[in-house]
Design a protein around this motif. Structure first.
Motif, PDB file in Angstrom:
ATOM      1  N   LEU A 245       0.847  -1.189   0.000  1.00 56.31           N
ATOM      2  CA  LEU A 245       0.000   0.000   0.000  1.00 56.31           C
ATOM      3  C   LEU A 245       0.883   1.239   0.000  1.00 56.31           C
ATOM      4  CD1 LEU A 245      -2.716  -0.949   2.643  1.00 56.31           C
ATOM      5  CD2 LEU A 245      -2.958  -0.921   0.168  1.00 56.31           C
ATOM      6  N   ASP A 246       0.616   2.153  -0.898  1.00 51.59           N
ATOM      7  CA  ASP A 246       1.392   3.386  -0.974  1.00 51.59           C
ATOM      8  C   ASP A 246       0.824   4.376   0.042  1.00 51.59           C
ATOM      9  OD1 ASP A 246       2.862   5.573  -1.616  1.00 51.59           O
ATOM     10  OD2 ASP A 246       2.656   5.343  -3.782  1.00 51.59           O
ATOM     11  N   VAL A 247       1.317   4.277   1.272  1.00 48.74           N
ATOM     12  CA  VAL A 247       0.766   5.087   2.358  1.00 48.74           C
ATOM     13  C   VAL A 247       0.975   6.571   2.104  1.00 48.74           C
ATOM     14  CG1 VAL A 247       0.850   5.525   4.838  1.00 48.74           C
ATOM     15  CG2 VAL A 247       1.142   3.210   3.979  1.00 48.74           C
TER      16      VAL A 247
ATOM     17  N   LYS B 131      -1.446  11.795   1.221  1.00 45.86           N
ATOM     18  CA  LYS B 131      -1.546  13.011   0.406  1.00 45.86           C
ATOM     19  C   LYS B 131      -2.995  13.268  -0.005  1.00 45.86           C
ATOM     20  CE  LYS B 131      -0.019  15.204  -3.882  1.00 45.86           C
ATOM     21  NZ  LYS B 131      -0.127  16.535  -3.263  1.00 45.86           N
ATOM     22  N   ASN B 132      -3.694  12.211  -0.409  1.00 51.44           N
ATOM     23  CA  ASN B 132      -5.094  12.381  -0.799  1.00 51.44           C
ATOM     24  C   ASN B 132      -5.933  12.870   0.380  1.00 51.44           C
ATOM     25  OD1 ASN B 132      -4.609  11.546  -3.419  1.00 51.44           O
ATOM     26  ND2 ASN B 132      -5.063   9.403  -2.988  1.00 51.44           N
ATOM     27  N   ILE B 133      -5.703  12.279   1.551  1.00 51.25           N
ATOM     28  CA  ILE B 133      -6.460  12.684   2.735  1.00 51.25           C
ATOM     29  C   ILE B 133      -6.143  14.133   3.102  1.00 51.25           C
ATOM     30  CG2 ILE B 133      -6.796  12.273   5.205  1.00 51.25           C
ATOM     31  CD1 ILE B 133      -6.276   9.323   4.688  1.00 51.25           C
ATOM     32  N   CYS B 134      -4.862  14.475   3.084  1.00 58.05           N
ATOM     33  CA  CYS B 134      -4.441  15.829   3.452  1.00 58.05           C
ATOM     34  C   CYS B 134      -4.995  16.859   2.472  1.00 58.05           C
ATOM     35  CB  CYS B 134      -2.916  15.896   3.502  1.00 58.05           C
ATOM     36  SG  CYS B 134      -2.256  17.480   4.063  1.00 58.05           S
ATOM     37  N   ASP B 135      -4.893  16.581   1.182  1.00 60.14           N
ATOM     38  CA  ASP B 135      -5.421  17.511   0.173  1.00 60.14           C
ATOM     39  C   ASP B 135      -6.923  17.707   0.340  1.00 60.14           C
ATOM     40  OD1 ASP B 135      -2.959  17.948  -0.948  1.00 60.14           O
ATOM     41  OD2 ASP B 135      -3.201  16.491  -2.566  1.00 60.14           O
ATOM     42  N   ASN B 136      -7.633  16.620   0.629  1.00 59.35           N
ATOM     43  CA  ASN B 136      -9.083  16.720   0.803  1.00 59.35           C
ATOM     44  C   ASN B 136      -9.436  17.495   2.071  1.00 59.35           C
ATOM     45  OD1 ASN B 136      -9.581  15.264  -1.543  1.00 59.35           O
ATOM     46  ND2 ASN B 136      -9.639  13.307  -0.481  1.00 59.35           N
TER      47      ASN B 136
ATOM     48  N   GLU C 142       0.128  14.043   9.906  1.00 58.63           N
ATOM     49  CA  GLU C 142       0.471  13.292  11.115  1.00 58.63           C
ATOM     50  C   GLU C 142       0.882  14.181  12.283  1.00 58.63           C
ATOM     51  OE1 GLU C 142       3.150  10.070  10.736  1.00 58.63           O
ATOM     52  OE2 GLU C 142       2.058   9.090   9.107  1.00 58.63           O
ATOM     53  N   ASP C 143       1.481  15.335  12.011  1.00 59.84           N
ATOM     54  CA  ASP C 143       2.050  16.130  13.099  1.00 59.84           C
ATOM     55  C   ASP C 143       1.531  17.565  13.189  1.00 59.84           C
ATOM     56  OD1 ASP C 143       3.741  13.998  13.866  1.00 59.84           O
ATOM     57  OD2 ASP C 143       5.183  14.541  12.315  1.00 59.84           O
ATOM     58  N   ILE C 144       1.256  18.189  12.055  1.00 60.84           N
ATOM     59  CA  ILE C 144       1.031  19.633  12.055  1.00 60.84           C
ATOM     60  C   ILE C 144      -0.443  20.026  12.131  1.00 60.84           C
ATOM     61  CG2 ILE C 144       1.515  21.789  10.851  1.00 60.84           C
ATOM     62  CD1 ILE C 144       3.963  20.266  11.927  1.00 60.84           C
ATOM     63  N   LEU C 145      -1.304  19.371  11.360  1.00 57.99           N
ATOM     64  CA  LEU C 145      -2.703  19.797  11.286  1.00 57.99           C
ATOM     65  C   LEU C 145      -3.394  19.867  12.652  1.00 57.99           C
ATOM     66  CD1 LEU C 145      -4.271  18.276   8.042  1.00 57.99           C
ATOM     67  CD2 LEU C 145      -3.589  20.617   8.521  1.00 57.99           C
ATOM     68  N   PRO C 146      -3.244  18.847  13.512  1.00 58.59           N
ATOM     69  CA  PRO C 146      -3.915  18.953  14.820  1.00 58.59           C
ATOM     70  C   PRO C 146      -3.469  20.175  15.622  1.00 58.59           C
ATOM     71  CG  PRO C 146      -3.217  16.700  14.419  1.00 58.59           C
ATOM     72  CD  PRO C 146      -2.583  17.540  13.351  1.00 58.59           C
TER      73      PRO C 146
ATOM     74  N   VAL D 141      -7.798  14.972  14.728  1.00 59.62           N
ATOM     75  CA  VAL D 141      -6.869  14.360  15.684  1.00 59.62           C
ATOM     76  C   VAL D 141      -6.911  12.838  15.579  1.00 59.62           C
ATOM     77  CG1 VAL D 141      -6.401  14.015  18.136  1.00 59.62           C
ATOM     78  CG2 VAL D 141      -6.921  16.303  17.280  1.00 59.62           C
ATOM     79  N   GLU D 142      -8.097  12.268  15.462  1.00 62.30           N
ATOM     80  CA  GLU D 142      -8.223  10.808  15.401  1.00 62.30           C
ATOM     81  C   GLU D 142      -7.599  10.250  14.123  1.00 62.30           C
ATOM     82  OE1 GLU D 142     -12.291   9.789  15.899  1.00 62.30           O
ATOM     83  OE2 GLU D 142     -12.380  10.440  17.993  1.00 62.30           O
ATOM     84  N   ILE D 143      -7.855  10.891  12.991  1.00 63.97           N
ATOM     85  CA  ILE D 143      -7.272  10.406  11.735  1.00 63.97           C
ATOM     86  C   ILE D 143      -5.761  10.589  11.748  1.00 63.97           C
ATOM     87  CG2 ILE D 143      -7.142  10.849   9.248  1.00 63.97           C
ATOM     88  CD1 ILE D 143     -10.081  11.350   9.218  1.00 63.97           C
ATOM     89  N   SER D 144      -5.300  11.703  12.290  1.00 64.08           N
ATOM     90  CA  SER D 144      -3.860  11.934  12.392  1.00 64.08           C
ATOM     91  C   SER D 144      -3.197  10.852  13.241  1.00 64.08           C
ATOM     92  CB  SER D 144      -3.601  13.314  12.994  1.00 64.08           C
ATOM     93  OG  SER D 144      -2.221  13.513  13.224  1.00 64.08           O
ATOM     94  N   HIS D 145      -3.812  10.545  14.369  1.00 66.14           N
ATOM     95  CA  HIS D 145      -3.259   9.506  15.251  1.00 66.14           C
ATOM     96  C   HIS D 145      -3.289   8.141  14.569  1.00 66.14           C
ATOM     97  CE1 HIS D 145      -2.328   7.277  18.875  1.00 66.14           C
ATOM     98  NE2 HIS D 145      -3.421   6.553  18.707  1.00 66.14           N
ATOM     99  N   PHE D 146      -4.369   7.841  13.870  1.00 66.00           N
ATOM    100  CA  PHE D 146      -4.492   6.549  13.183  1.00 66.00           C
ATOM    101  C   PHE D 146      -3.397   6.380  12.138  1.00 66.00           C
ATOM    102  CE2 PHE D 146      -6.131   4.266   9.441  1.00 66.00           C
ATOM    103  CZ  PHE D 146      -6.317   3.010   9.998  1.00 66.00           C
ATOM    104  N   LEU D 147      -3.174   7.409  11.318  1.00 69.59           N
ATOM    105  CA  LEU D 147      -2.146   7.318  10.281  1.00 69.59           C
ATOM    106  C   LEU D 147      -0.754   7.211  10.889  1.00 69.59           C
ATOM    107  CD1 LEU D 147      -3.543   9.950   7.748  1.00 69.59           C
ATOM    108  CD2 LEU D 147      -3.530   7.471   7.490  1.00 69.59           C
ATOM    109  N   LYS D 148      -0.544   7.897  11.994  1.00 70.46           N
ATOM    110  CA  LYS D 148       0.767   7.832  12.648  1.00 70.46           C
ATOM    111  C   LYS D 148       1.025   6.432  13.193  1.00 70.46           C
ATOM    112  CE  LYS D 148       3.630  10.785  15.585  1.00 70.46           C
ATOM    113  NZ  LYS D 148       4.307  11.424  14.448  1.00 70.46           N
ATOM    114  N   VAL D 149      -0.027   5.797  13.694  1.00 67.93           N
ATOM    115  CA  VAL D 149       0.119   4.449  14.250  1.00 67.93           C
ATOM    116  C   VAL D 149       0.398   3.431  13.153  1.00 67.93           C
ATOM    117  CG1 VAL D 149      -1.121   2.576  15.387  1.00 67.93           C
ATOM    118  CG2 VAL D 149      -1.240   4.876  16.316  1.00 67.93           C
TER     119      VAL D 149
END
Length: 223
Positions: A74-76, A81-86, A184-188, A205-213
């Motif tokens: 999977l190209d994480v 990038k898609n999630i962040c852009d959206n 993962e780090d800045i948006l929250p 915050v939840e999506i950021s934490h999930f992607l970081k994990v």
């Protein structure tokens, strides 16, 4: 007439056999079957139950599948990038925003979120009610200023400020690694004082934490 392109078919079995002609490549071909850690932790997407179920139903009947070095990939970075852009496009109401007339009409078809359904005006046009994730002009400027003034340690991230236009409240030209750092780090942190609602902040915050994990080297399923 000379053909513009020639497509040749290479049989799969001879190609796989060539991988086993040298000791080094042969060891790599069977690494996935013999040297993986089987300790209940998620070190690879293939360790997940969903992947195992999918494999057993569709792929495991192939005789060579168990010897694939990398059967799942999977190209994480591009997913992030898609999630962040959206996220950014929707919050700042940019061209990539997912909040548009078509999305609101989908809510009507599904029969949910009545408060977000578009209103038909007298001239036949539509008016979209304010959504919980709609940012005010002041909040957009504050958010863009935070990103514009970011300073990172050398080698941690590129110059994200080059992509930020505070006057127009636009963010463009983000690369995959830029989005990786942002989501993962800045948006929250950047949205902490200018998020349009607590609900939006919790989602970010939840999506950021999930992607970081899931980007960690080792994943603990029970946690």
């Amino acid at each position: 007439m000379k053909s513009a392109k020639i497509v040749r078919y290479f049989p799969l079995i001879p190609r796989l056999q060539r991988f086993f002609k040298t000791k080094k490549s042969a060891e790599e071909m069977i690494w996935h079957a013999k040297h993986r850690n089987v300790d209940g932790l998620l070190r690879h997407p293939a360790d997940g139950e969903a992947w195992k179920a999918f494999d057993s139903q569709y792929f495991f009947y192939l005789p060579y599948w168990e010897y694939n070095l990398l059967p799942h990939n999977l190209d994480v970075m591009h997913i992030e990038k898609n999630i962040c852009d959206n996220f950014i496009g929707t919050l700042l109401d940019l061209e990539k925003s997912k909040d548009n007339l078509q999305a609101r009409q989908d809510l009507v078809d599904i029969g949910i979120k009545n408060e977000l359904h578009p209103h038909i005006l007298e001239d036949g046009s539509y008016s979209l009610p304010r959504a919980p994730f709609t940012m005010s002009k002041k909040d957009k400027v504050m958010f863009c200023e935070v990103l514009k003034n970011l300073k990172f340690p050398k080698g941690y991230a590129s110059n994200i400020s080059r992509c930020v236009n505070v006057a127009d409240c636009k963010i463009m030209g983000l690369k995959s690694h830029d989005c990786h750092i942002l989501i993962e780090d800045i948006l929250p942190i950047a949205l902490r004082s200018c998020a349009p609602s607590d609900e939006v902040m919790c989602i970010v915050v939840e999506i950021s934490h999930f992607l970081k994990v899931i980007c960690a080297k080792v994943i603990f399923p029970m946690s």
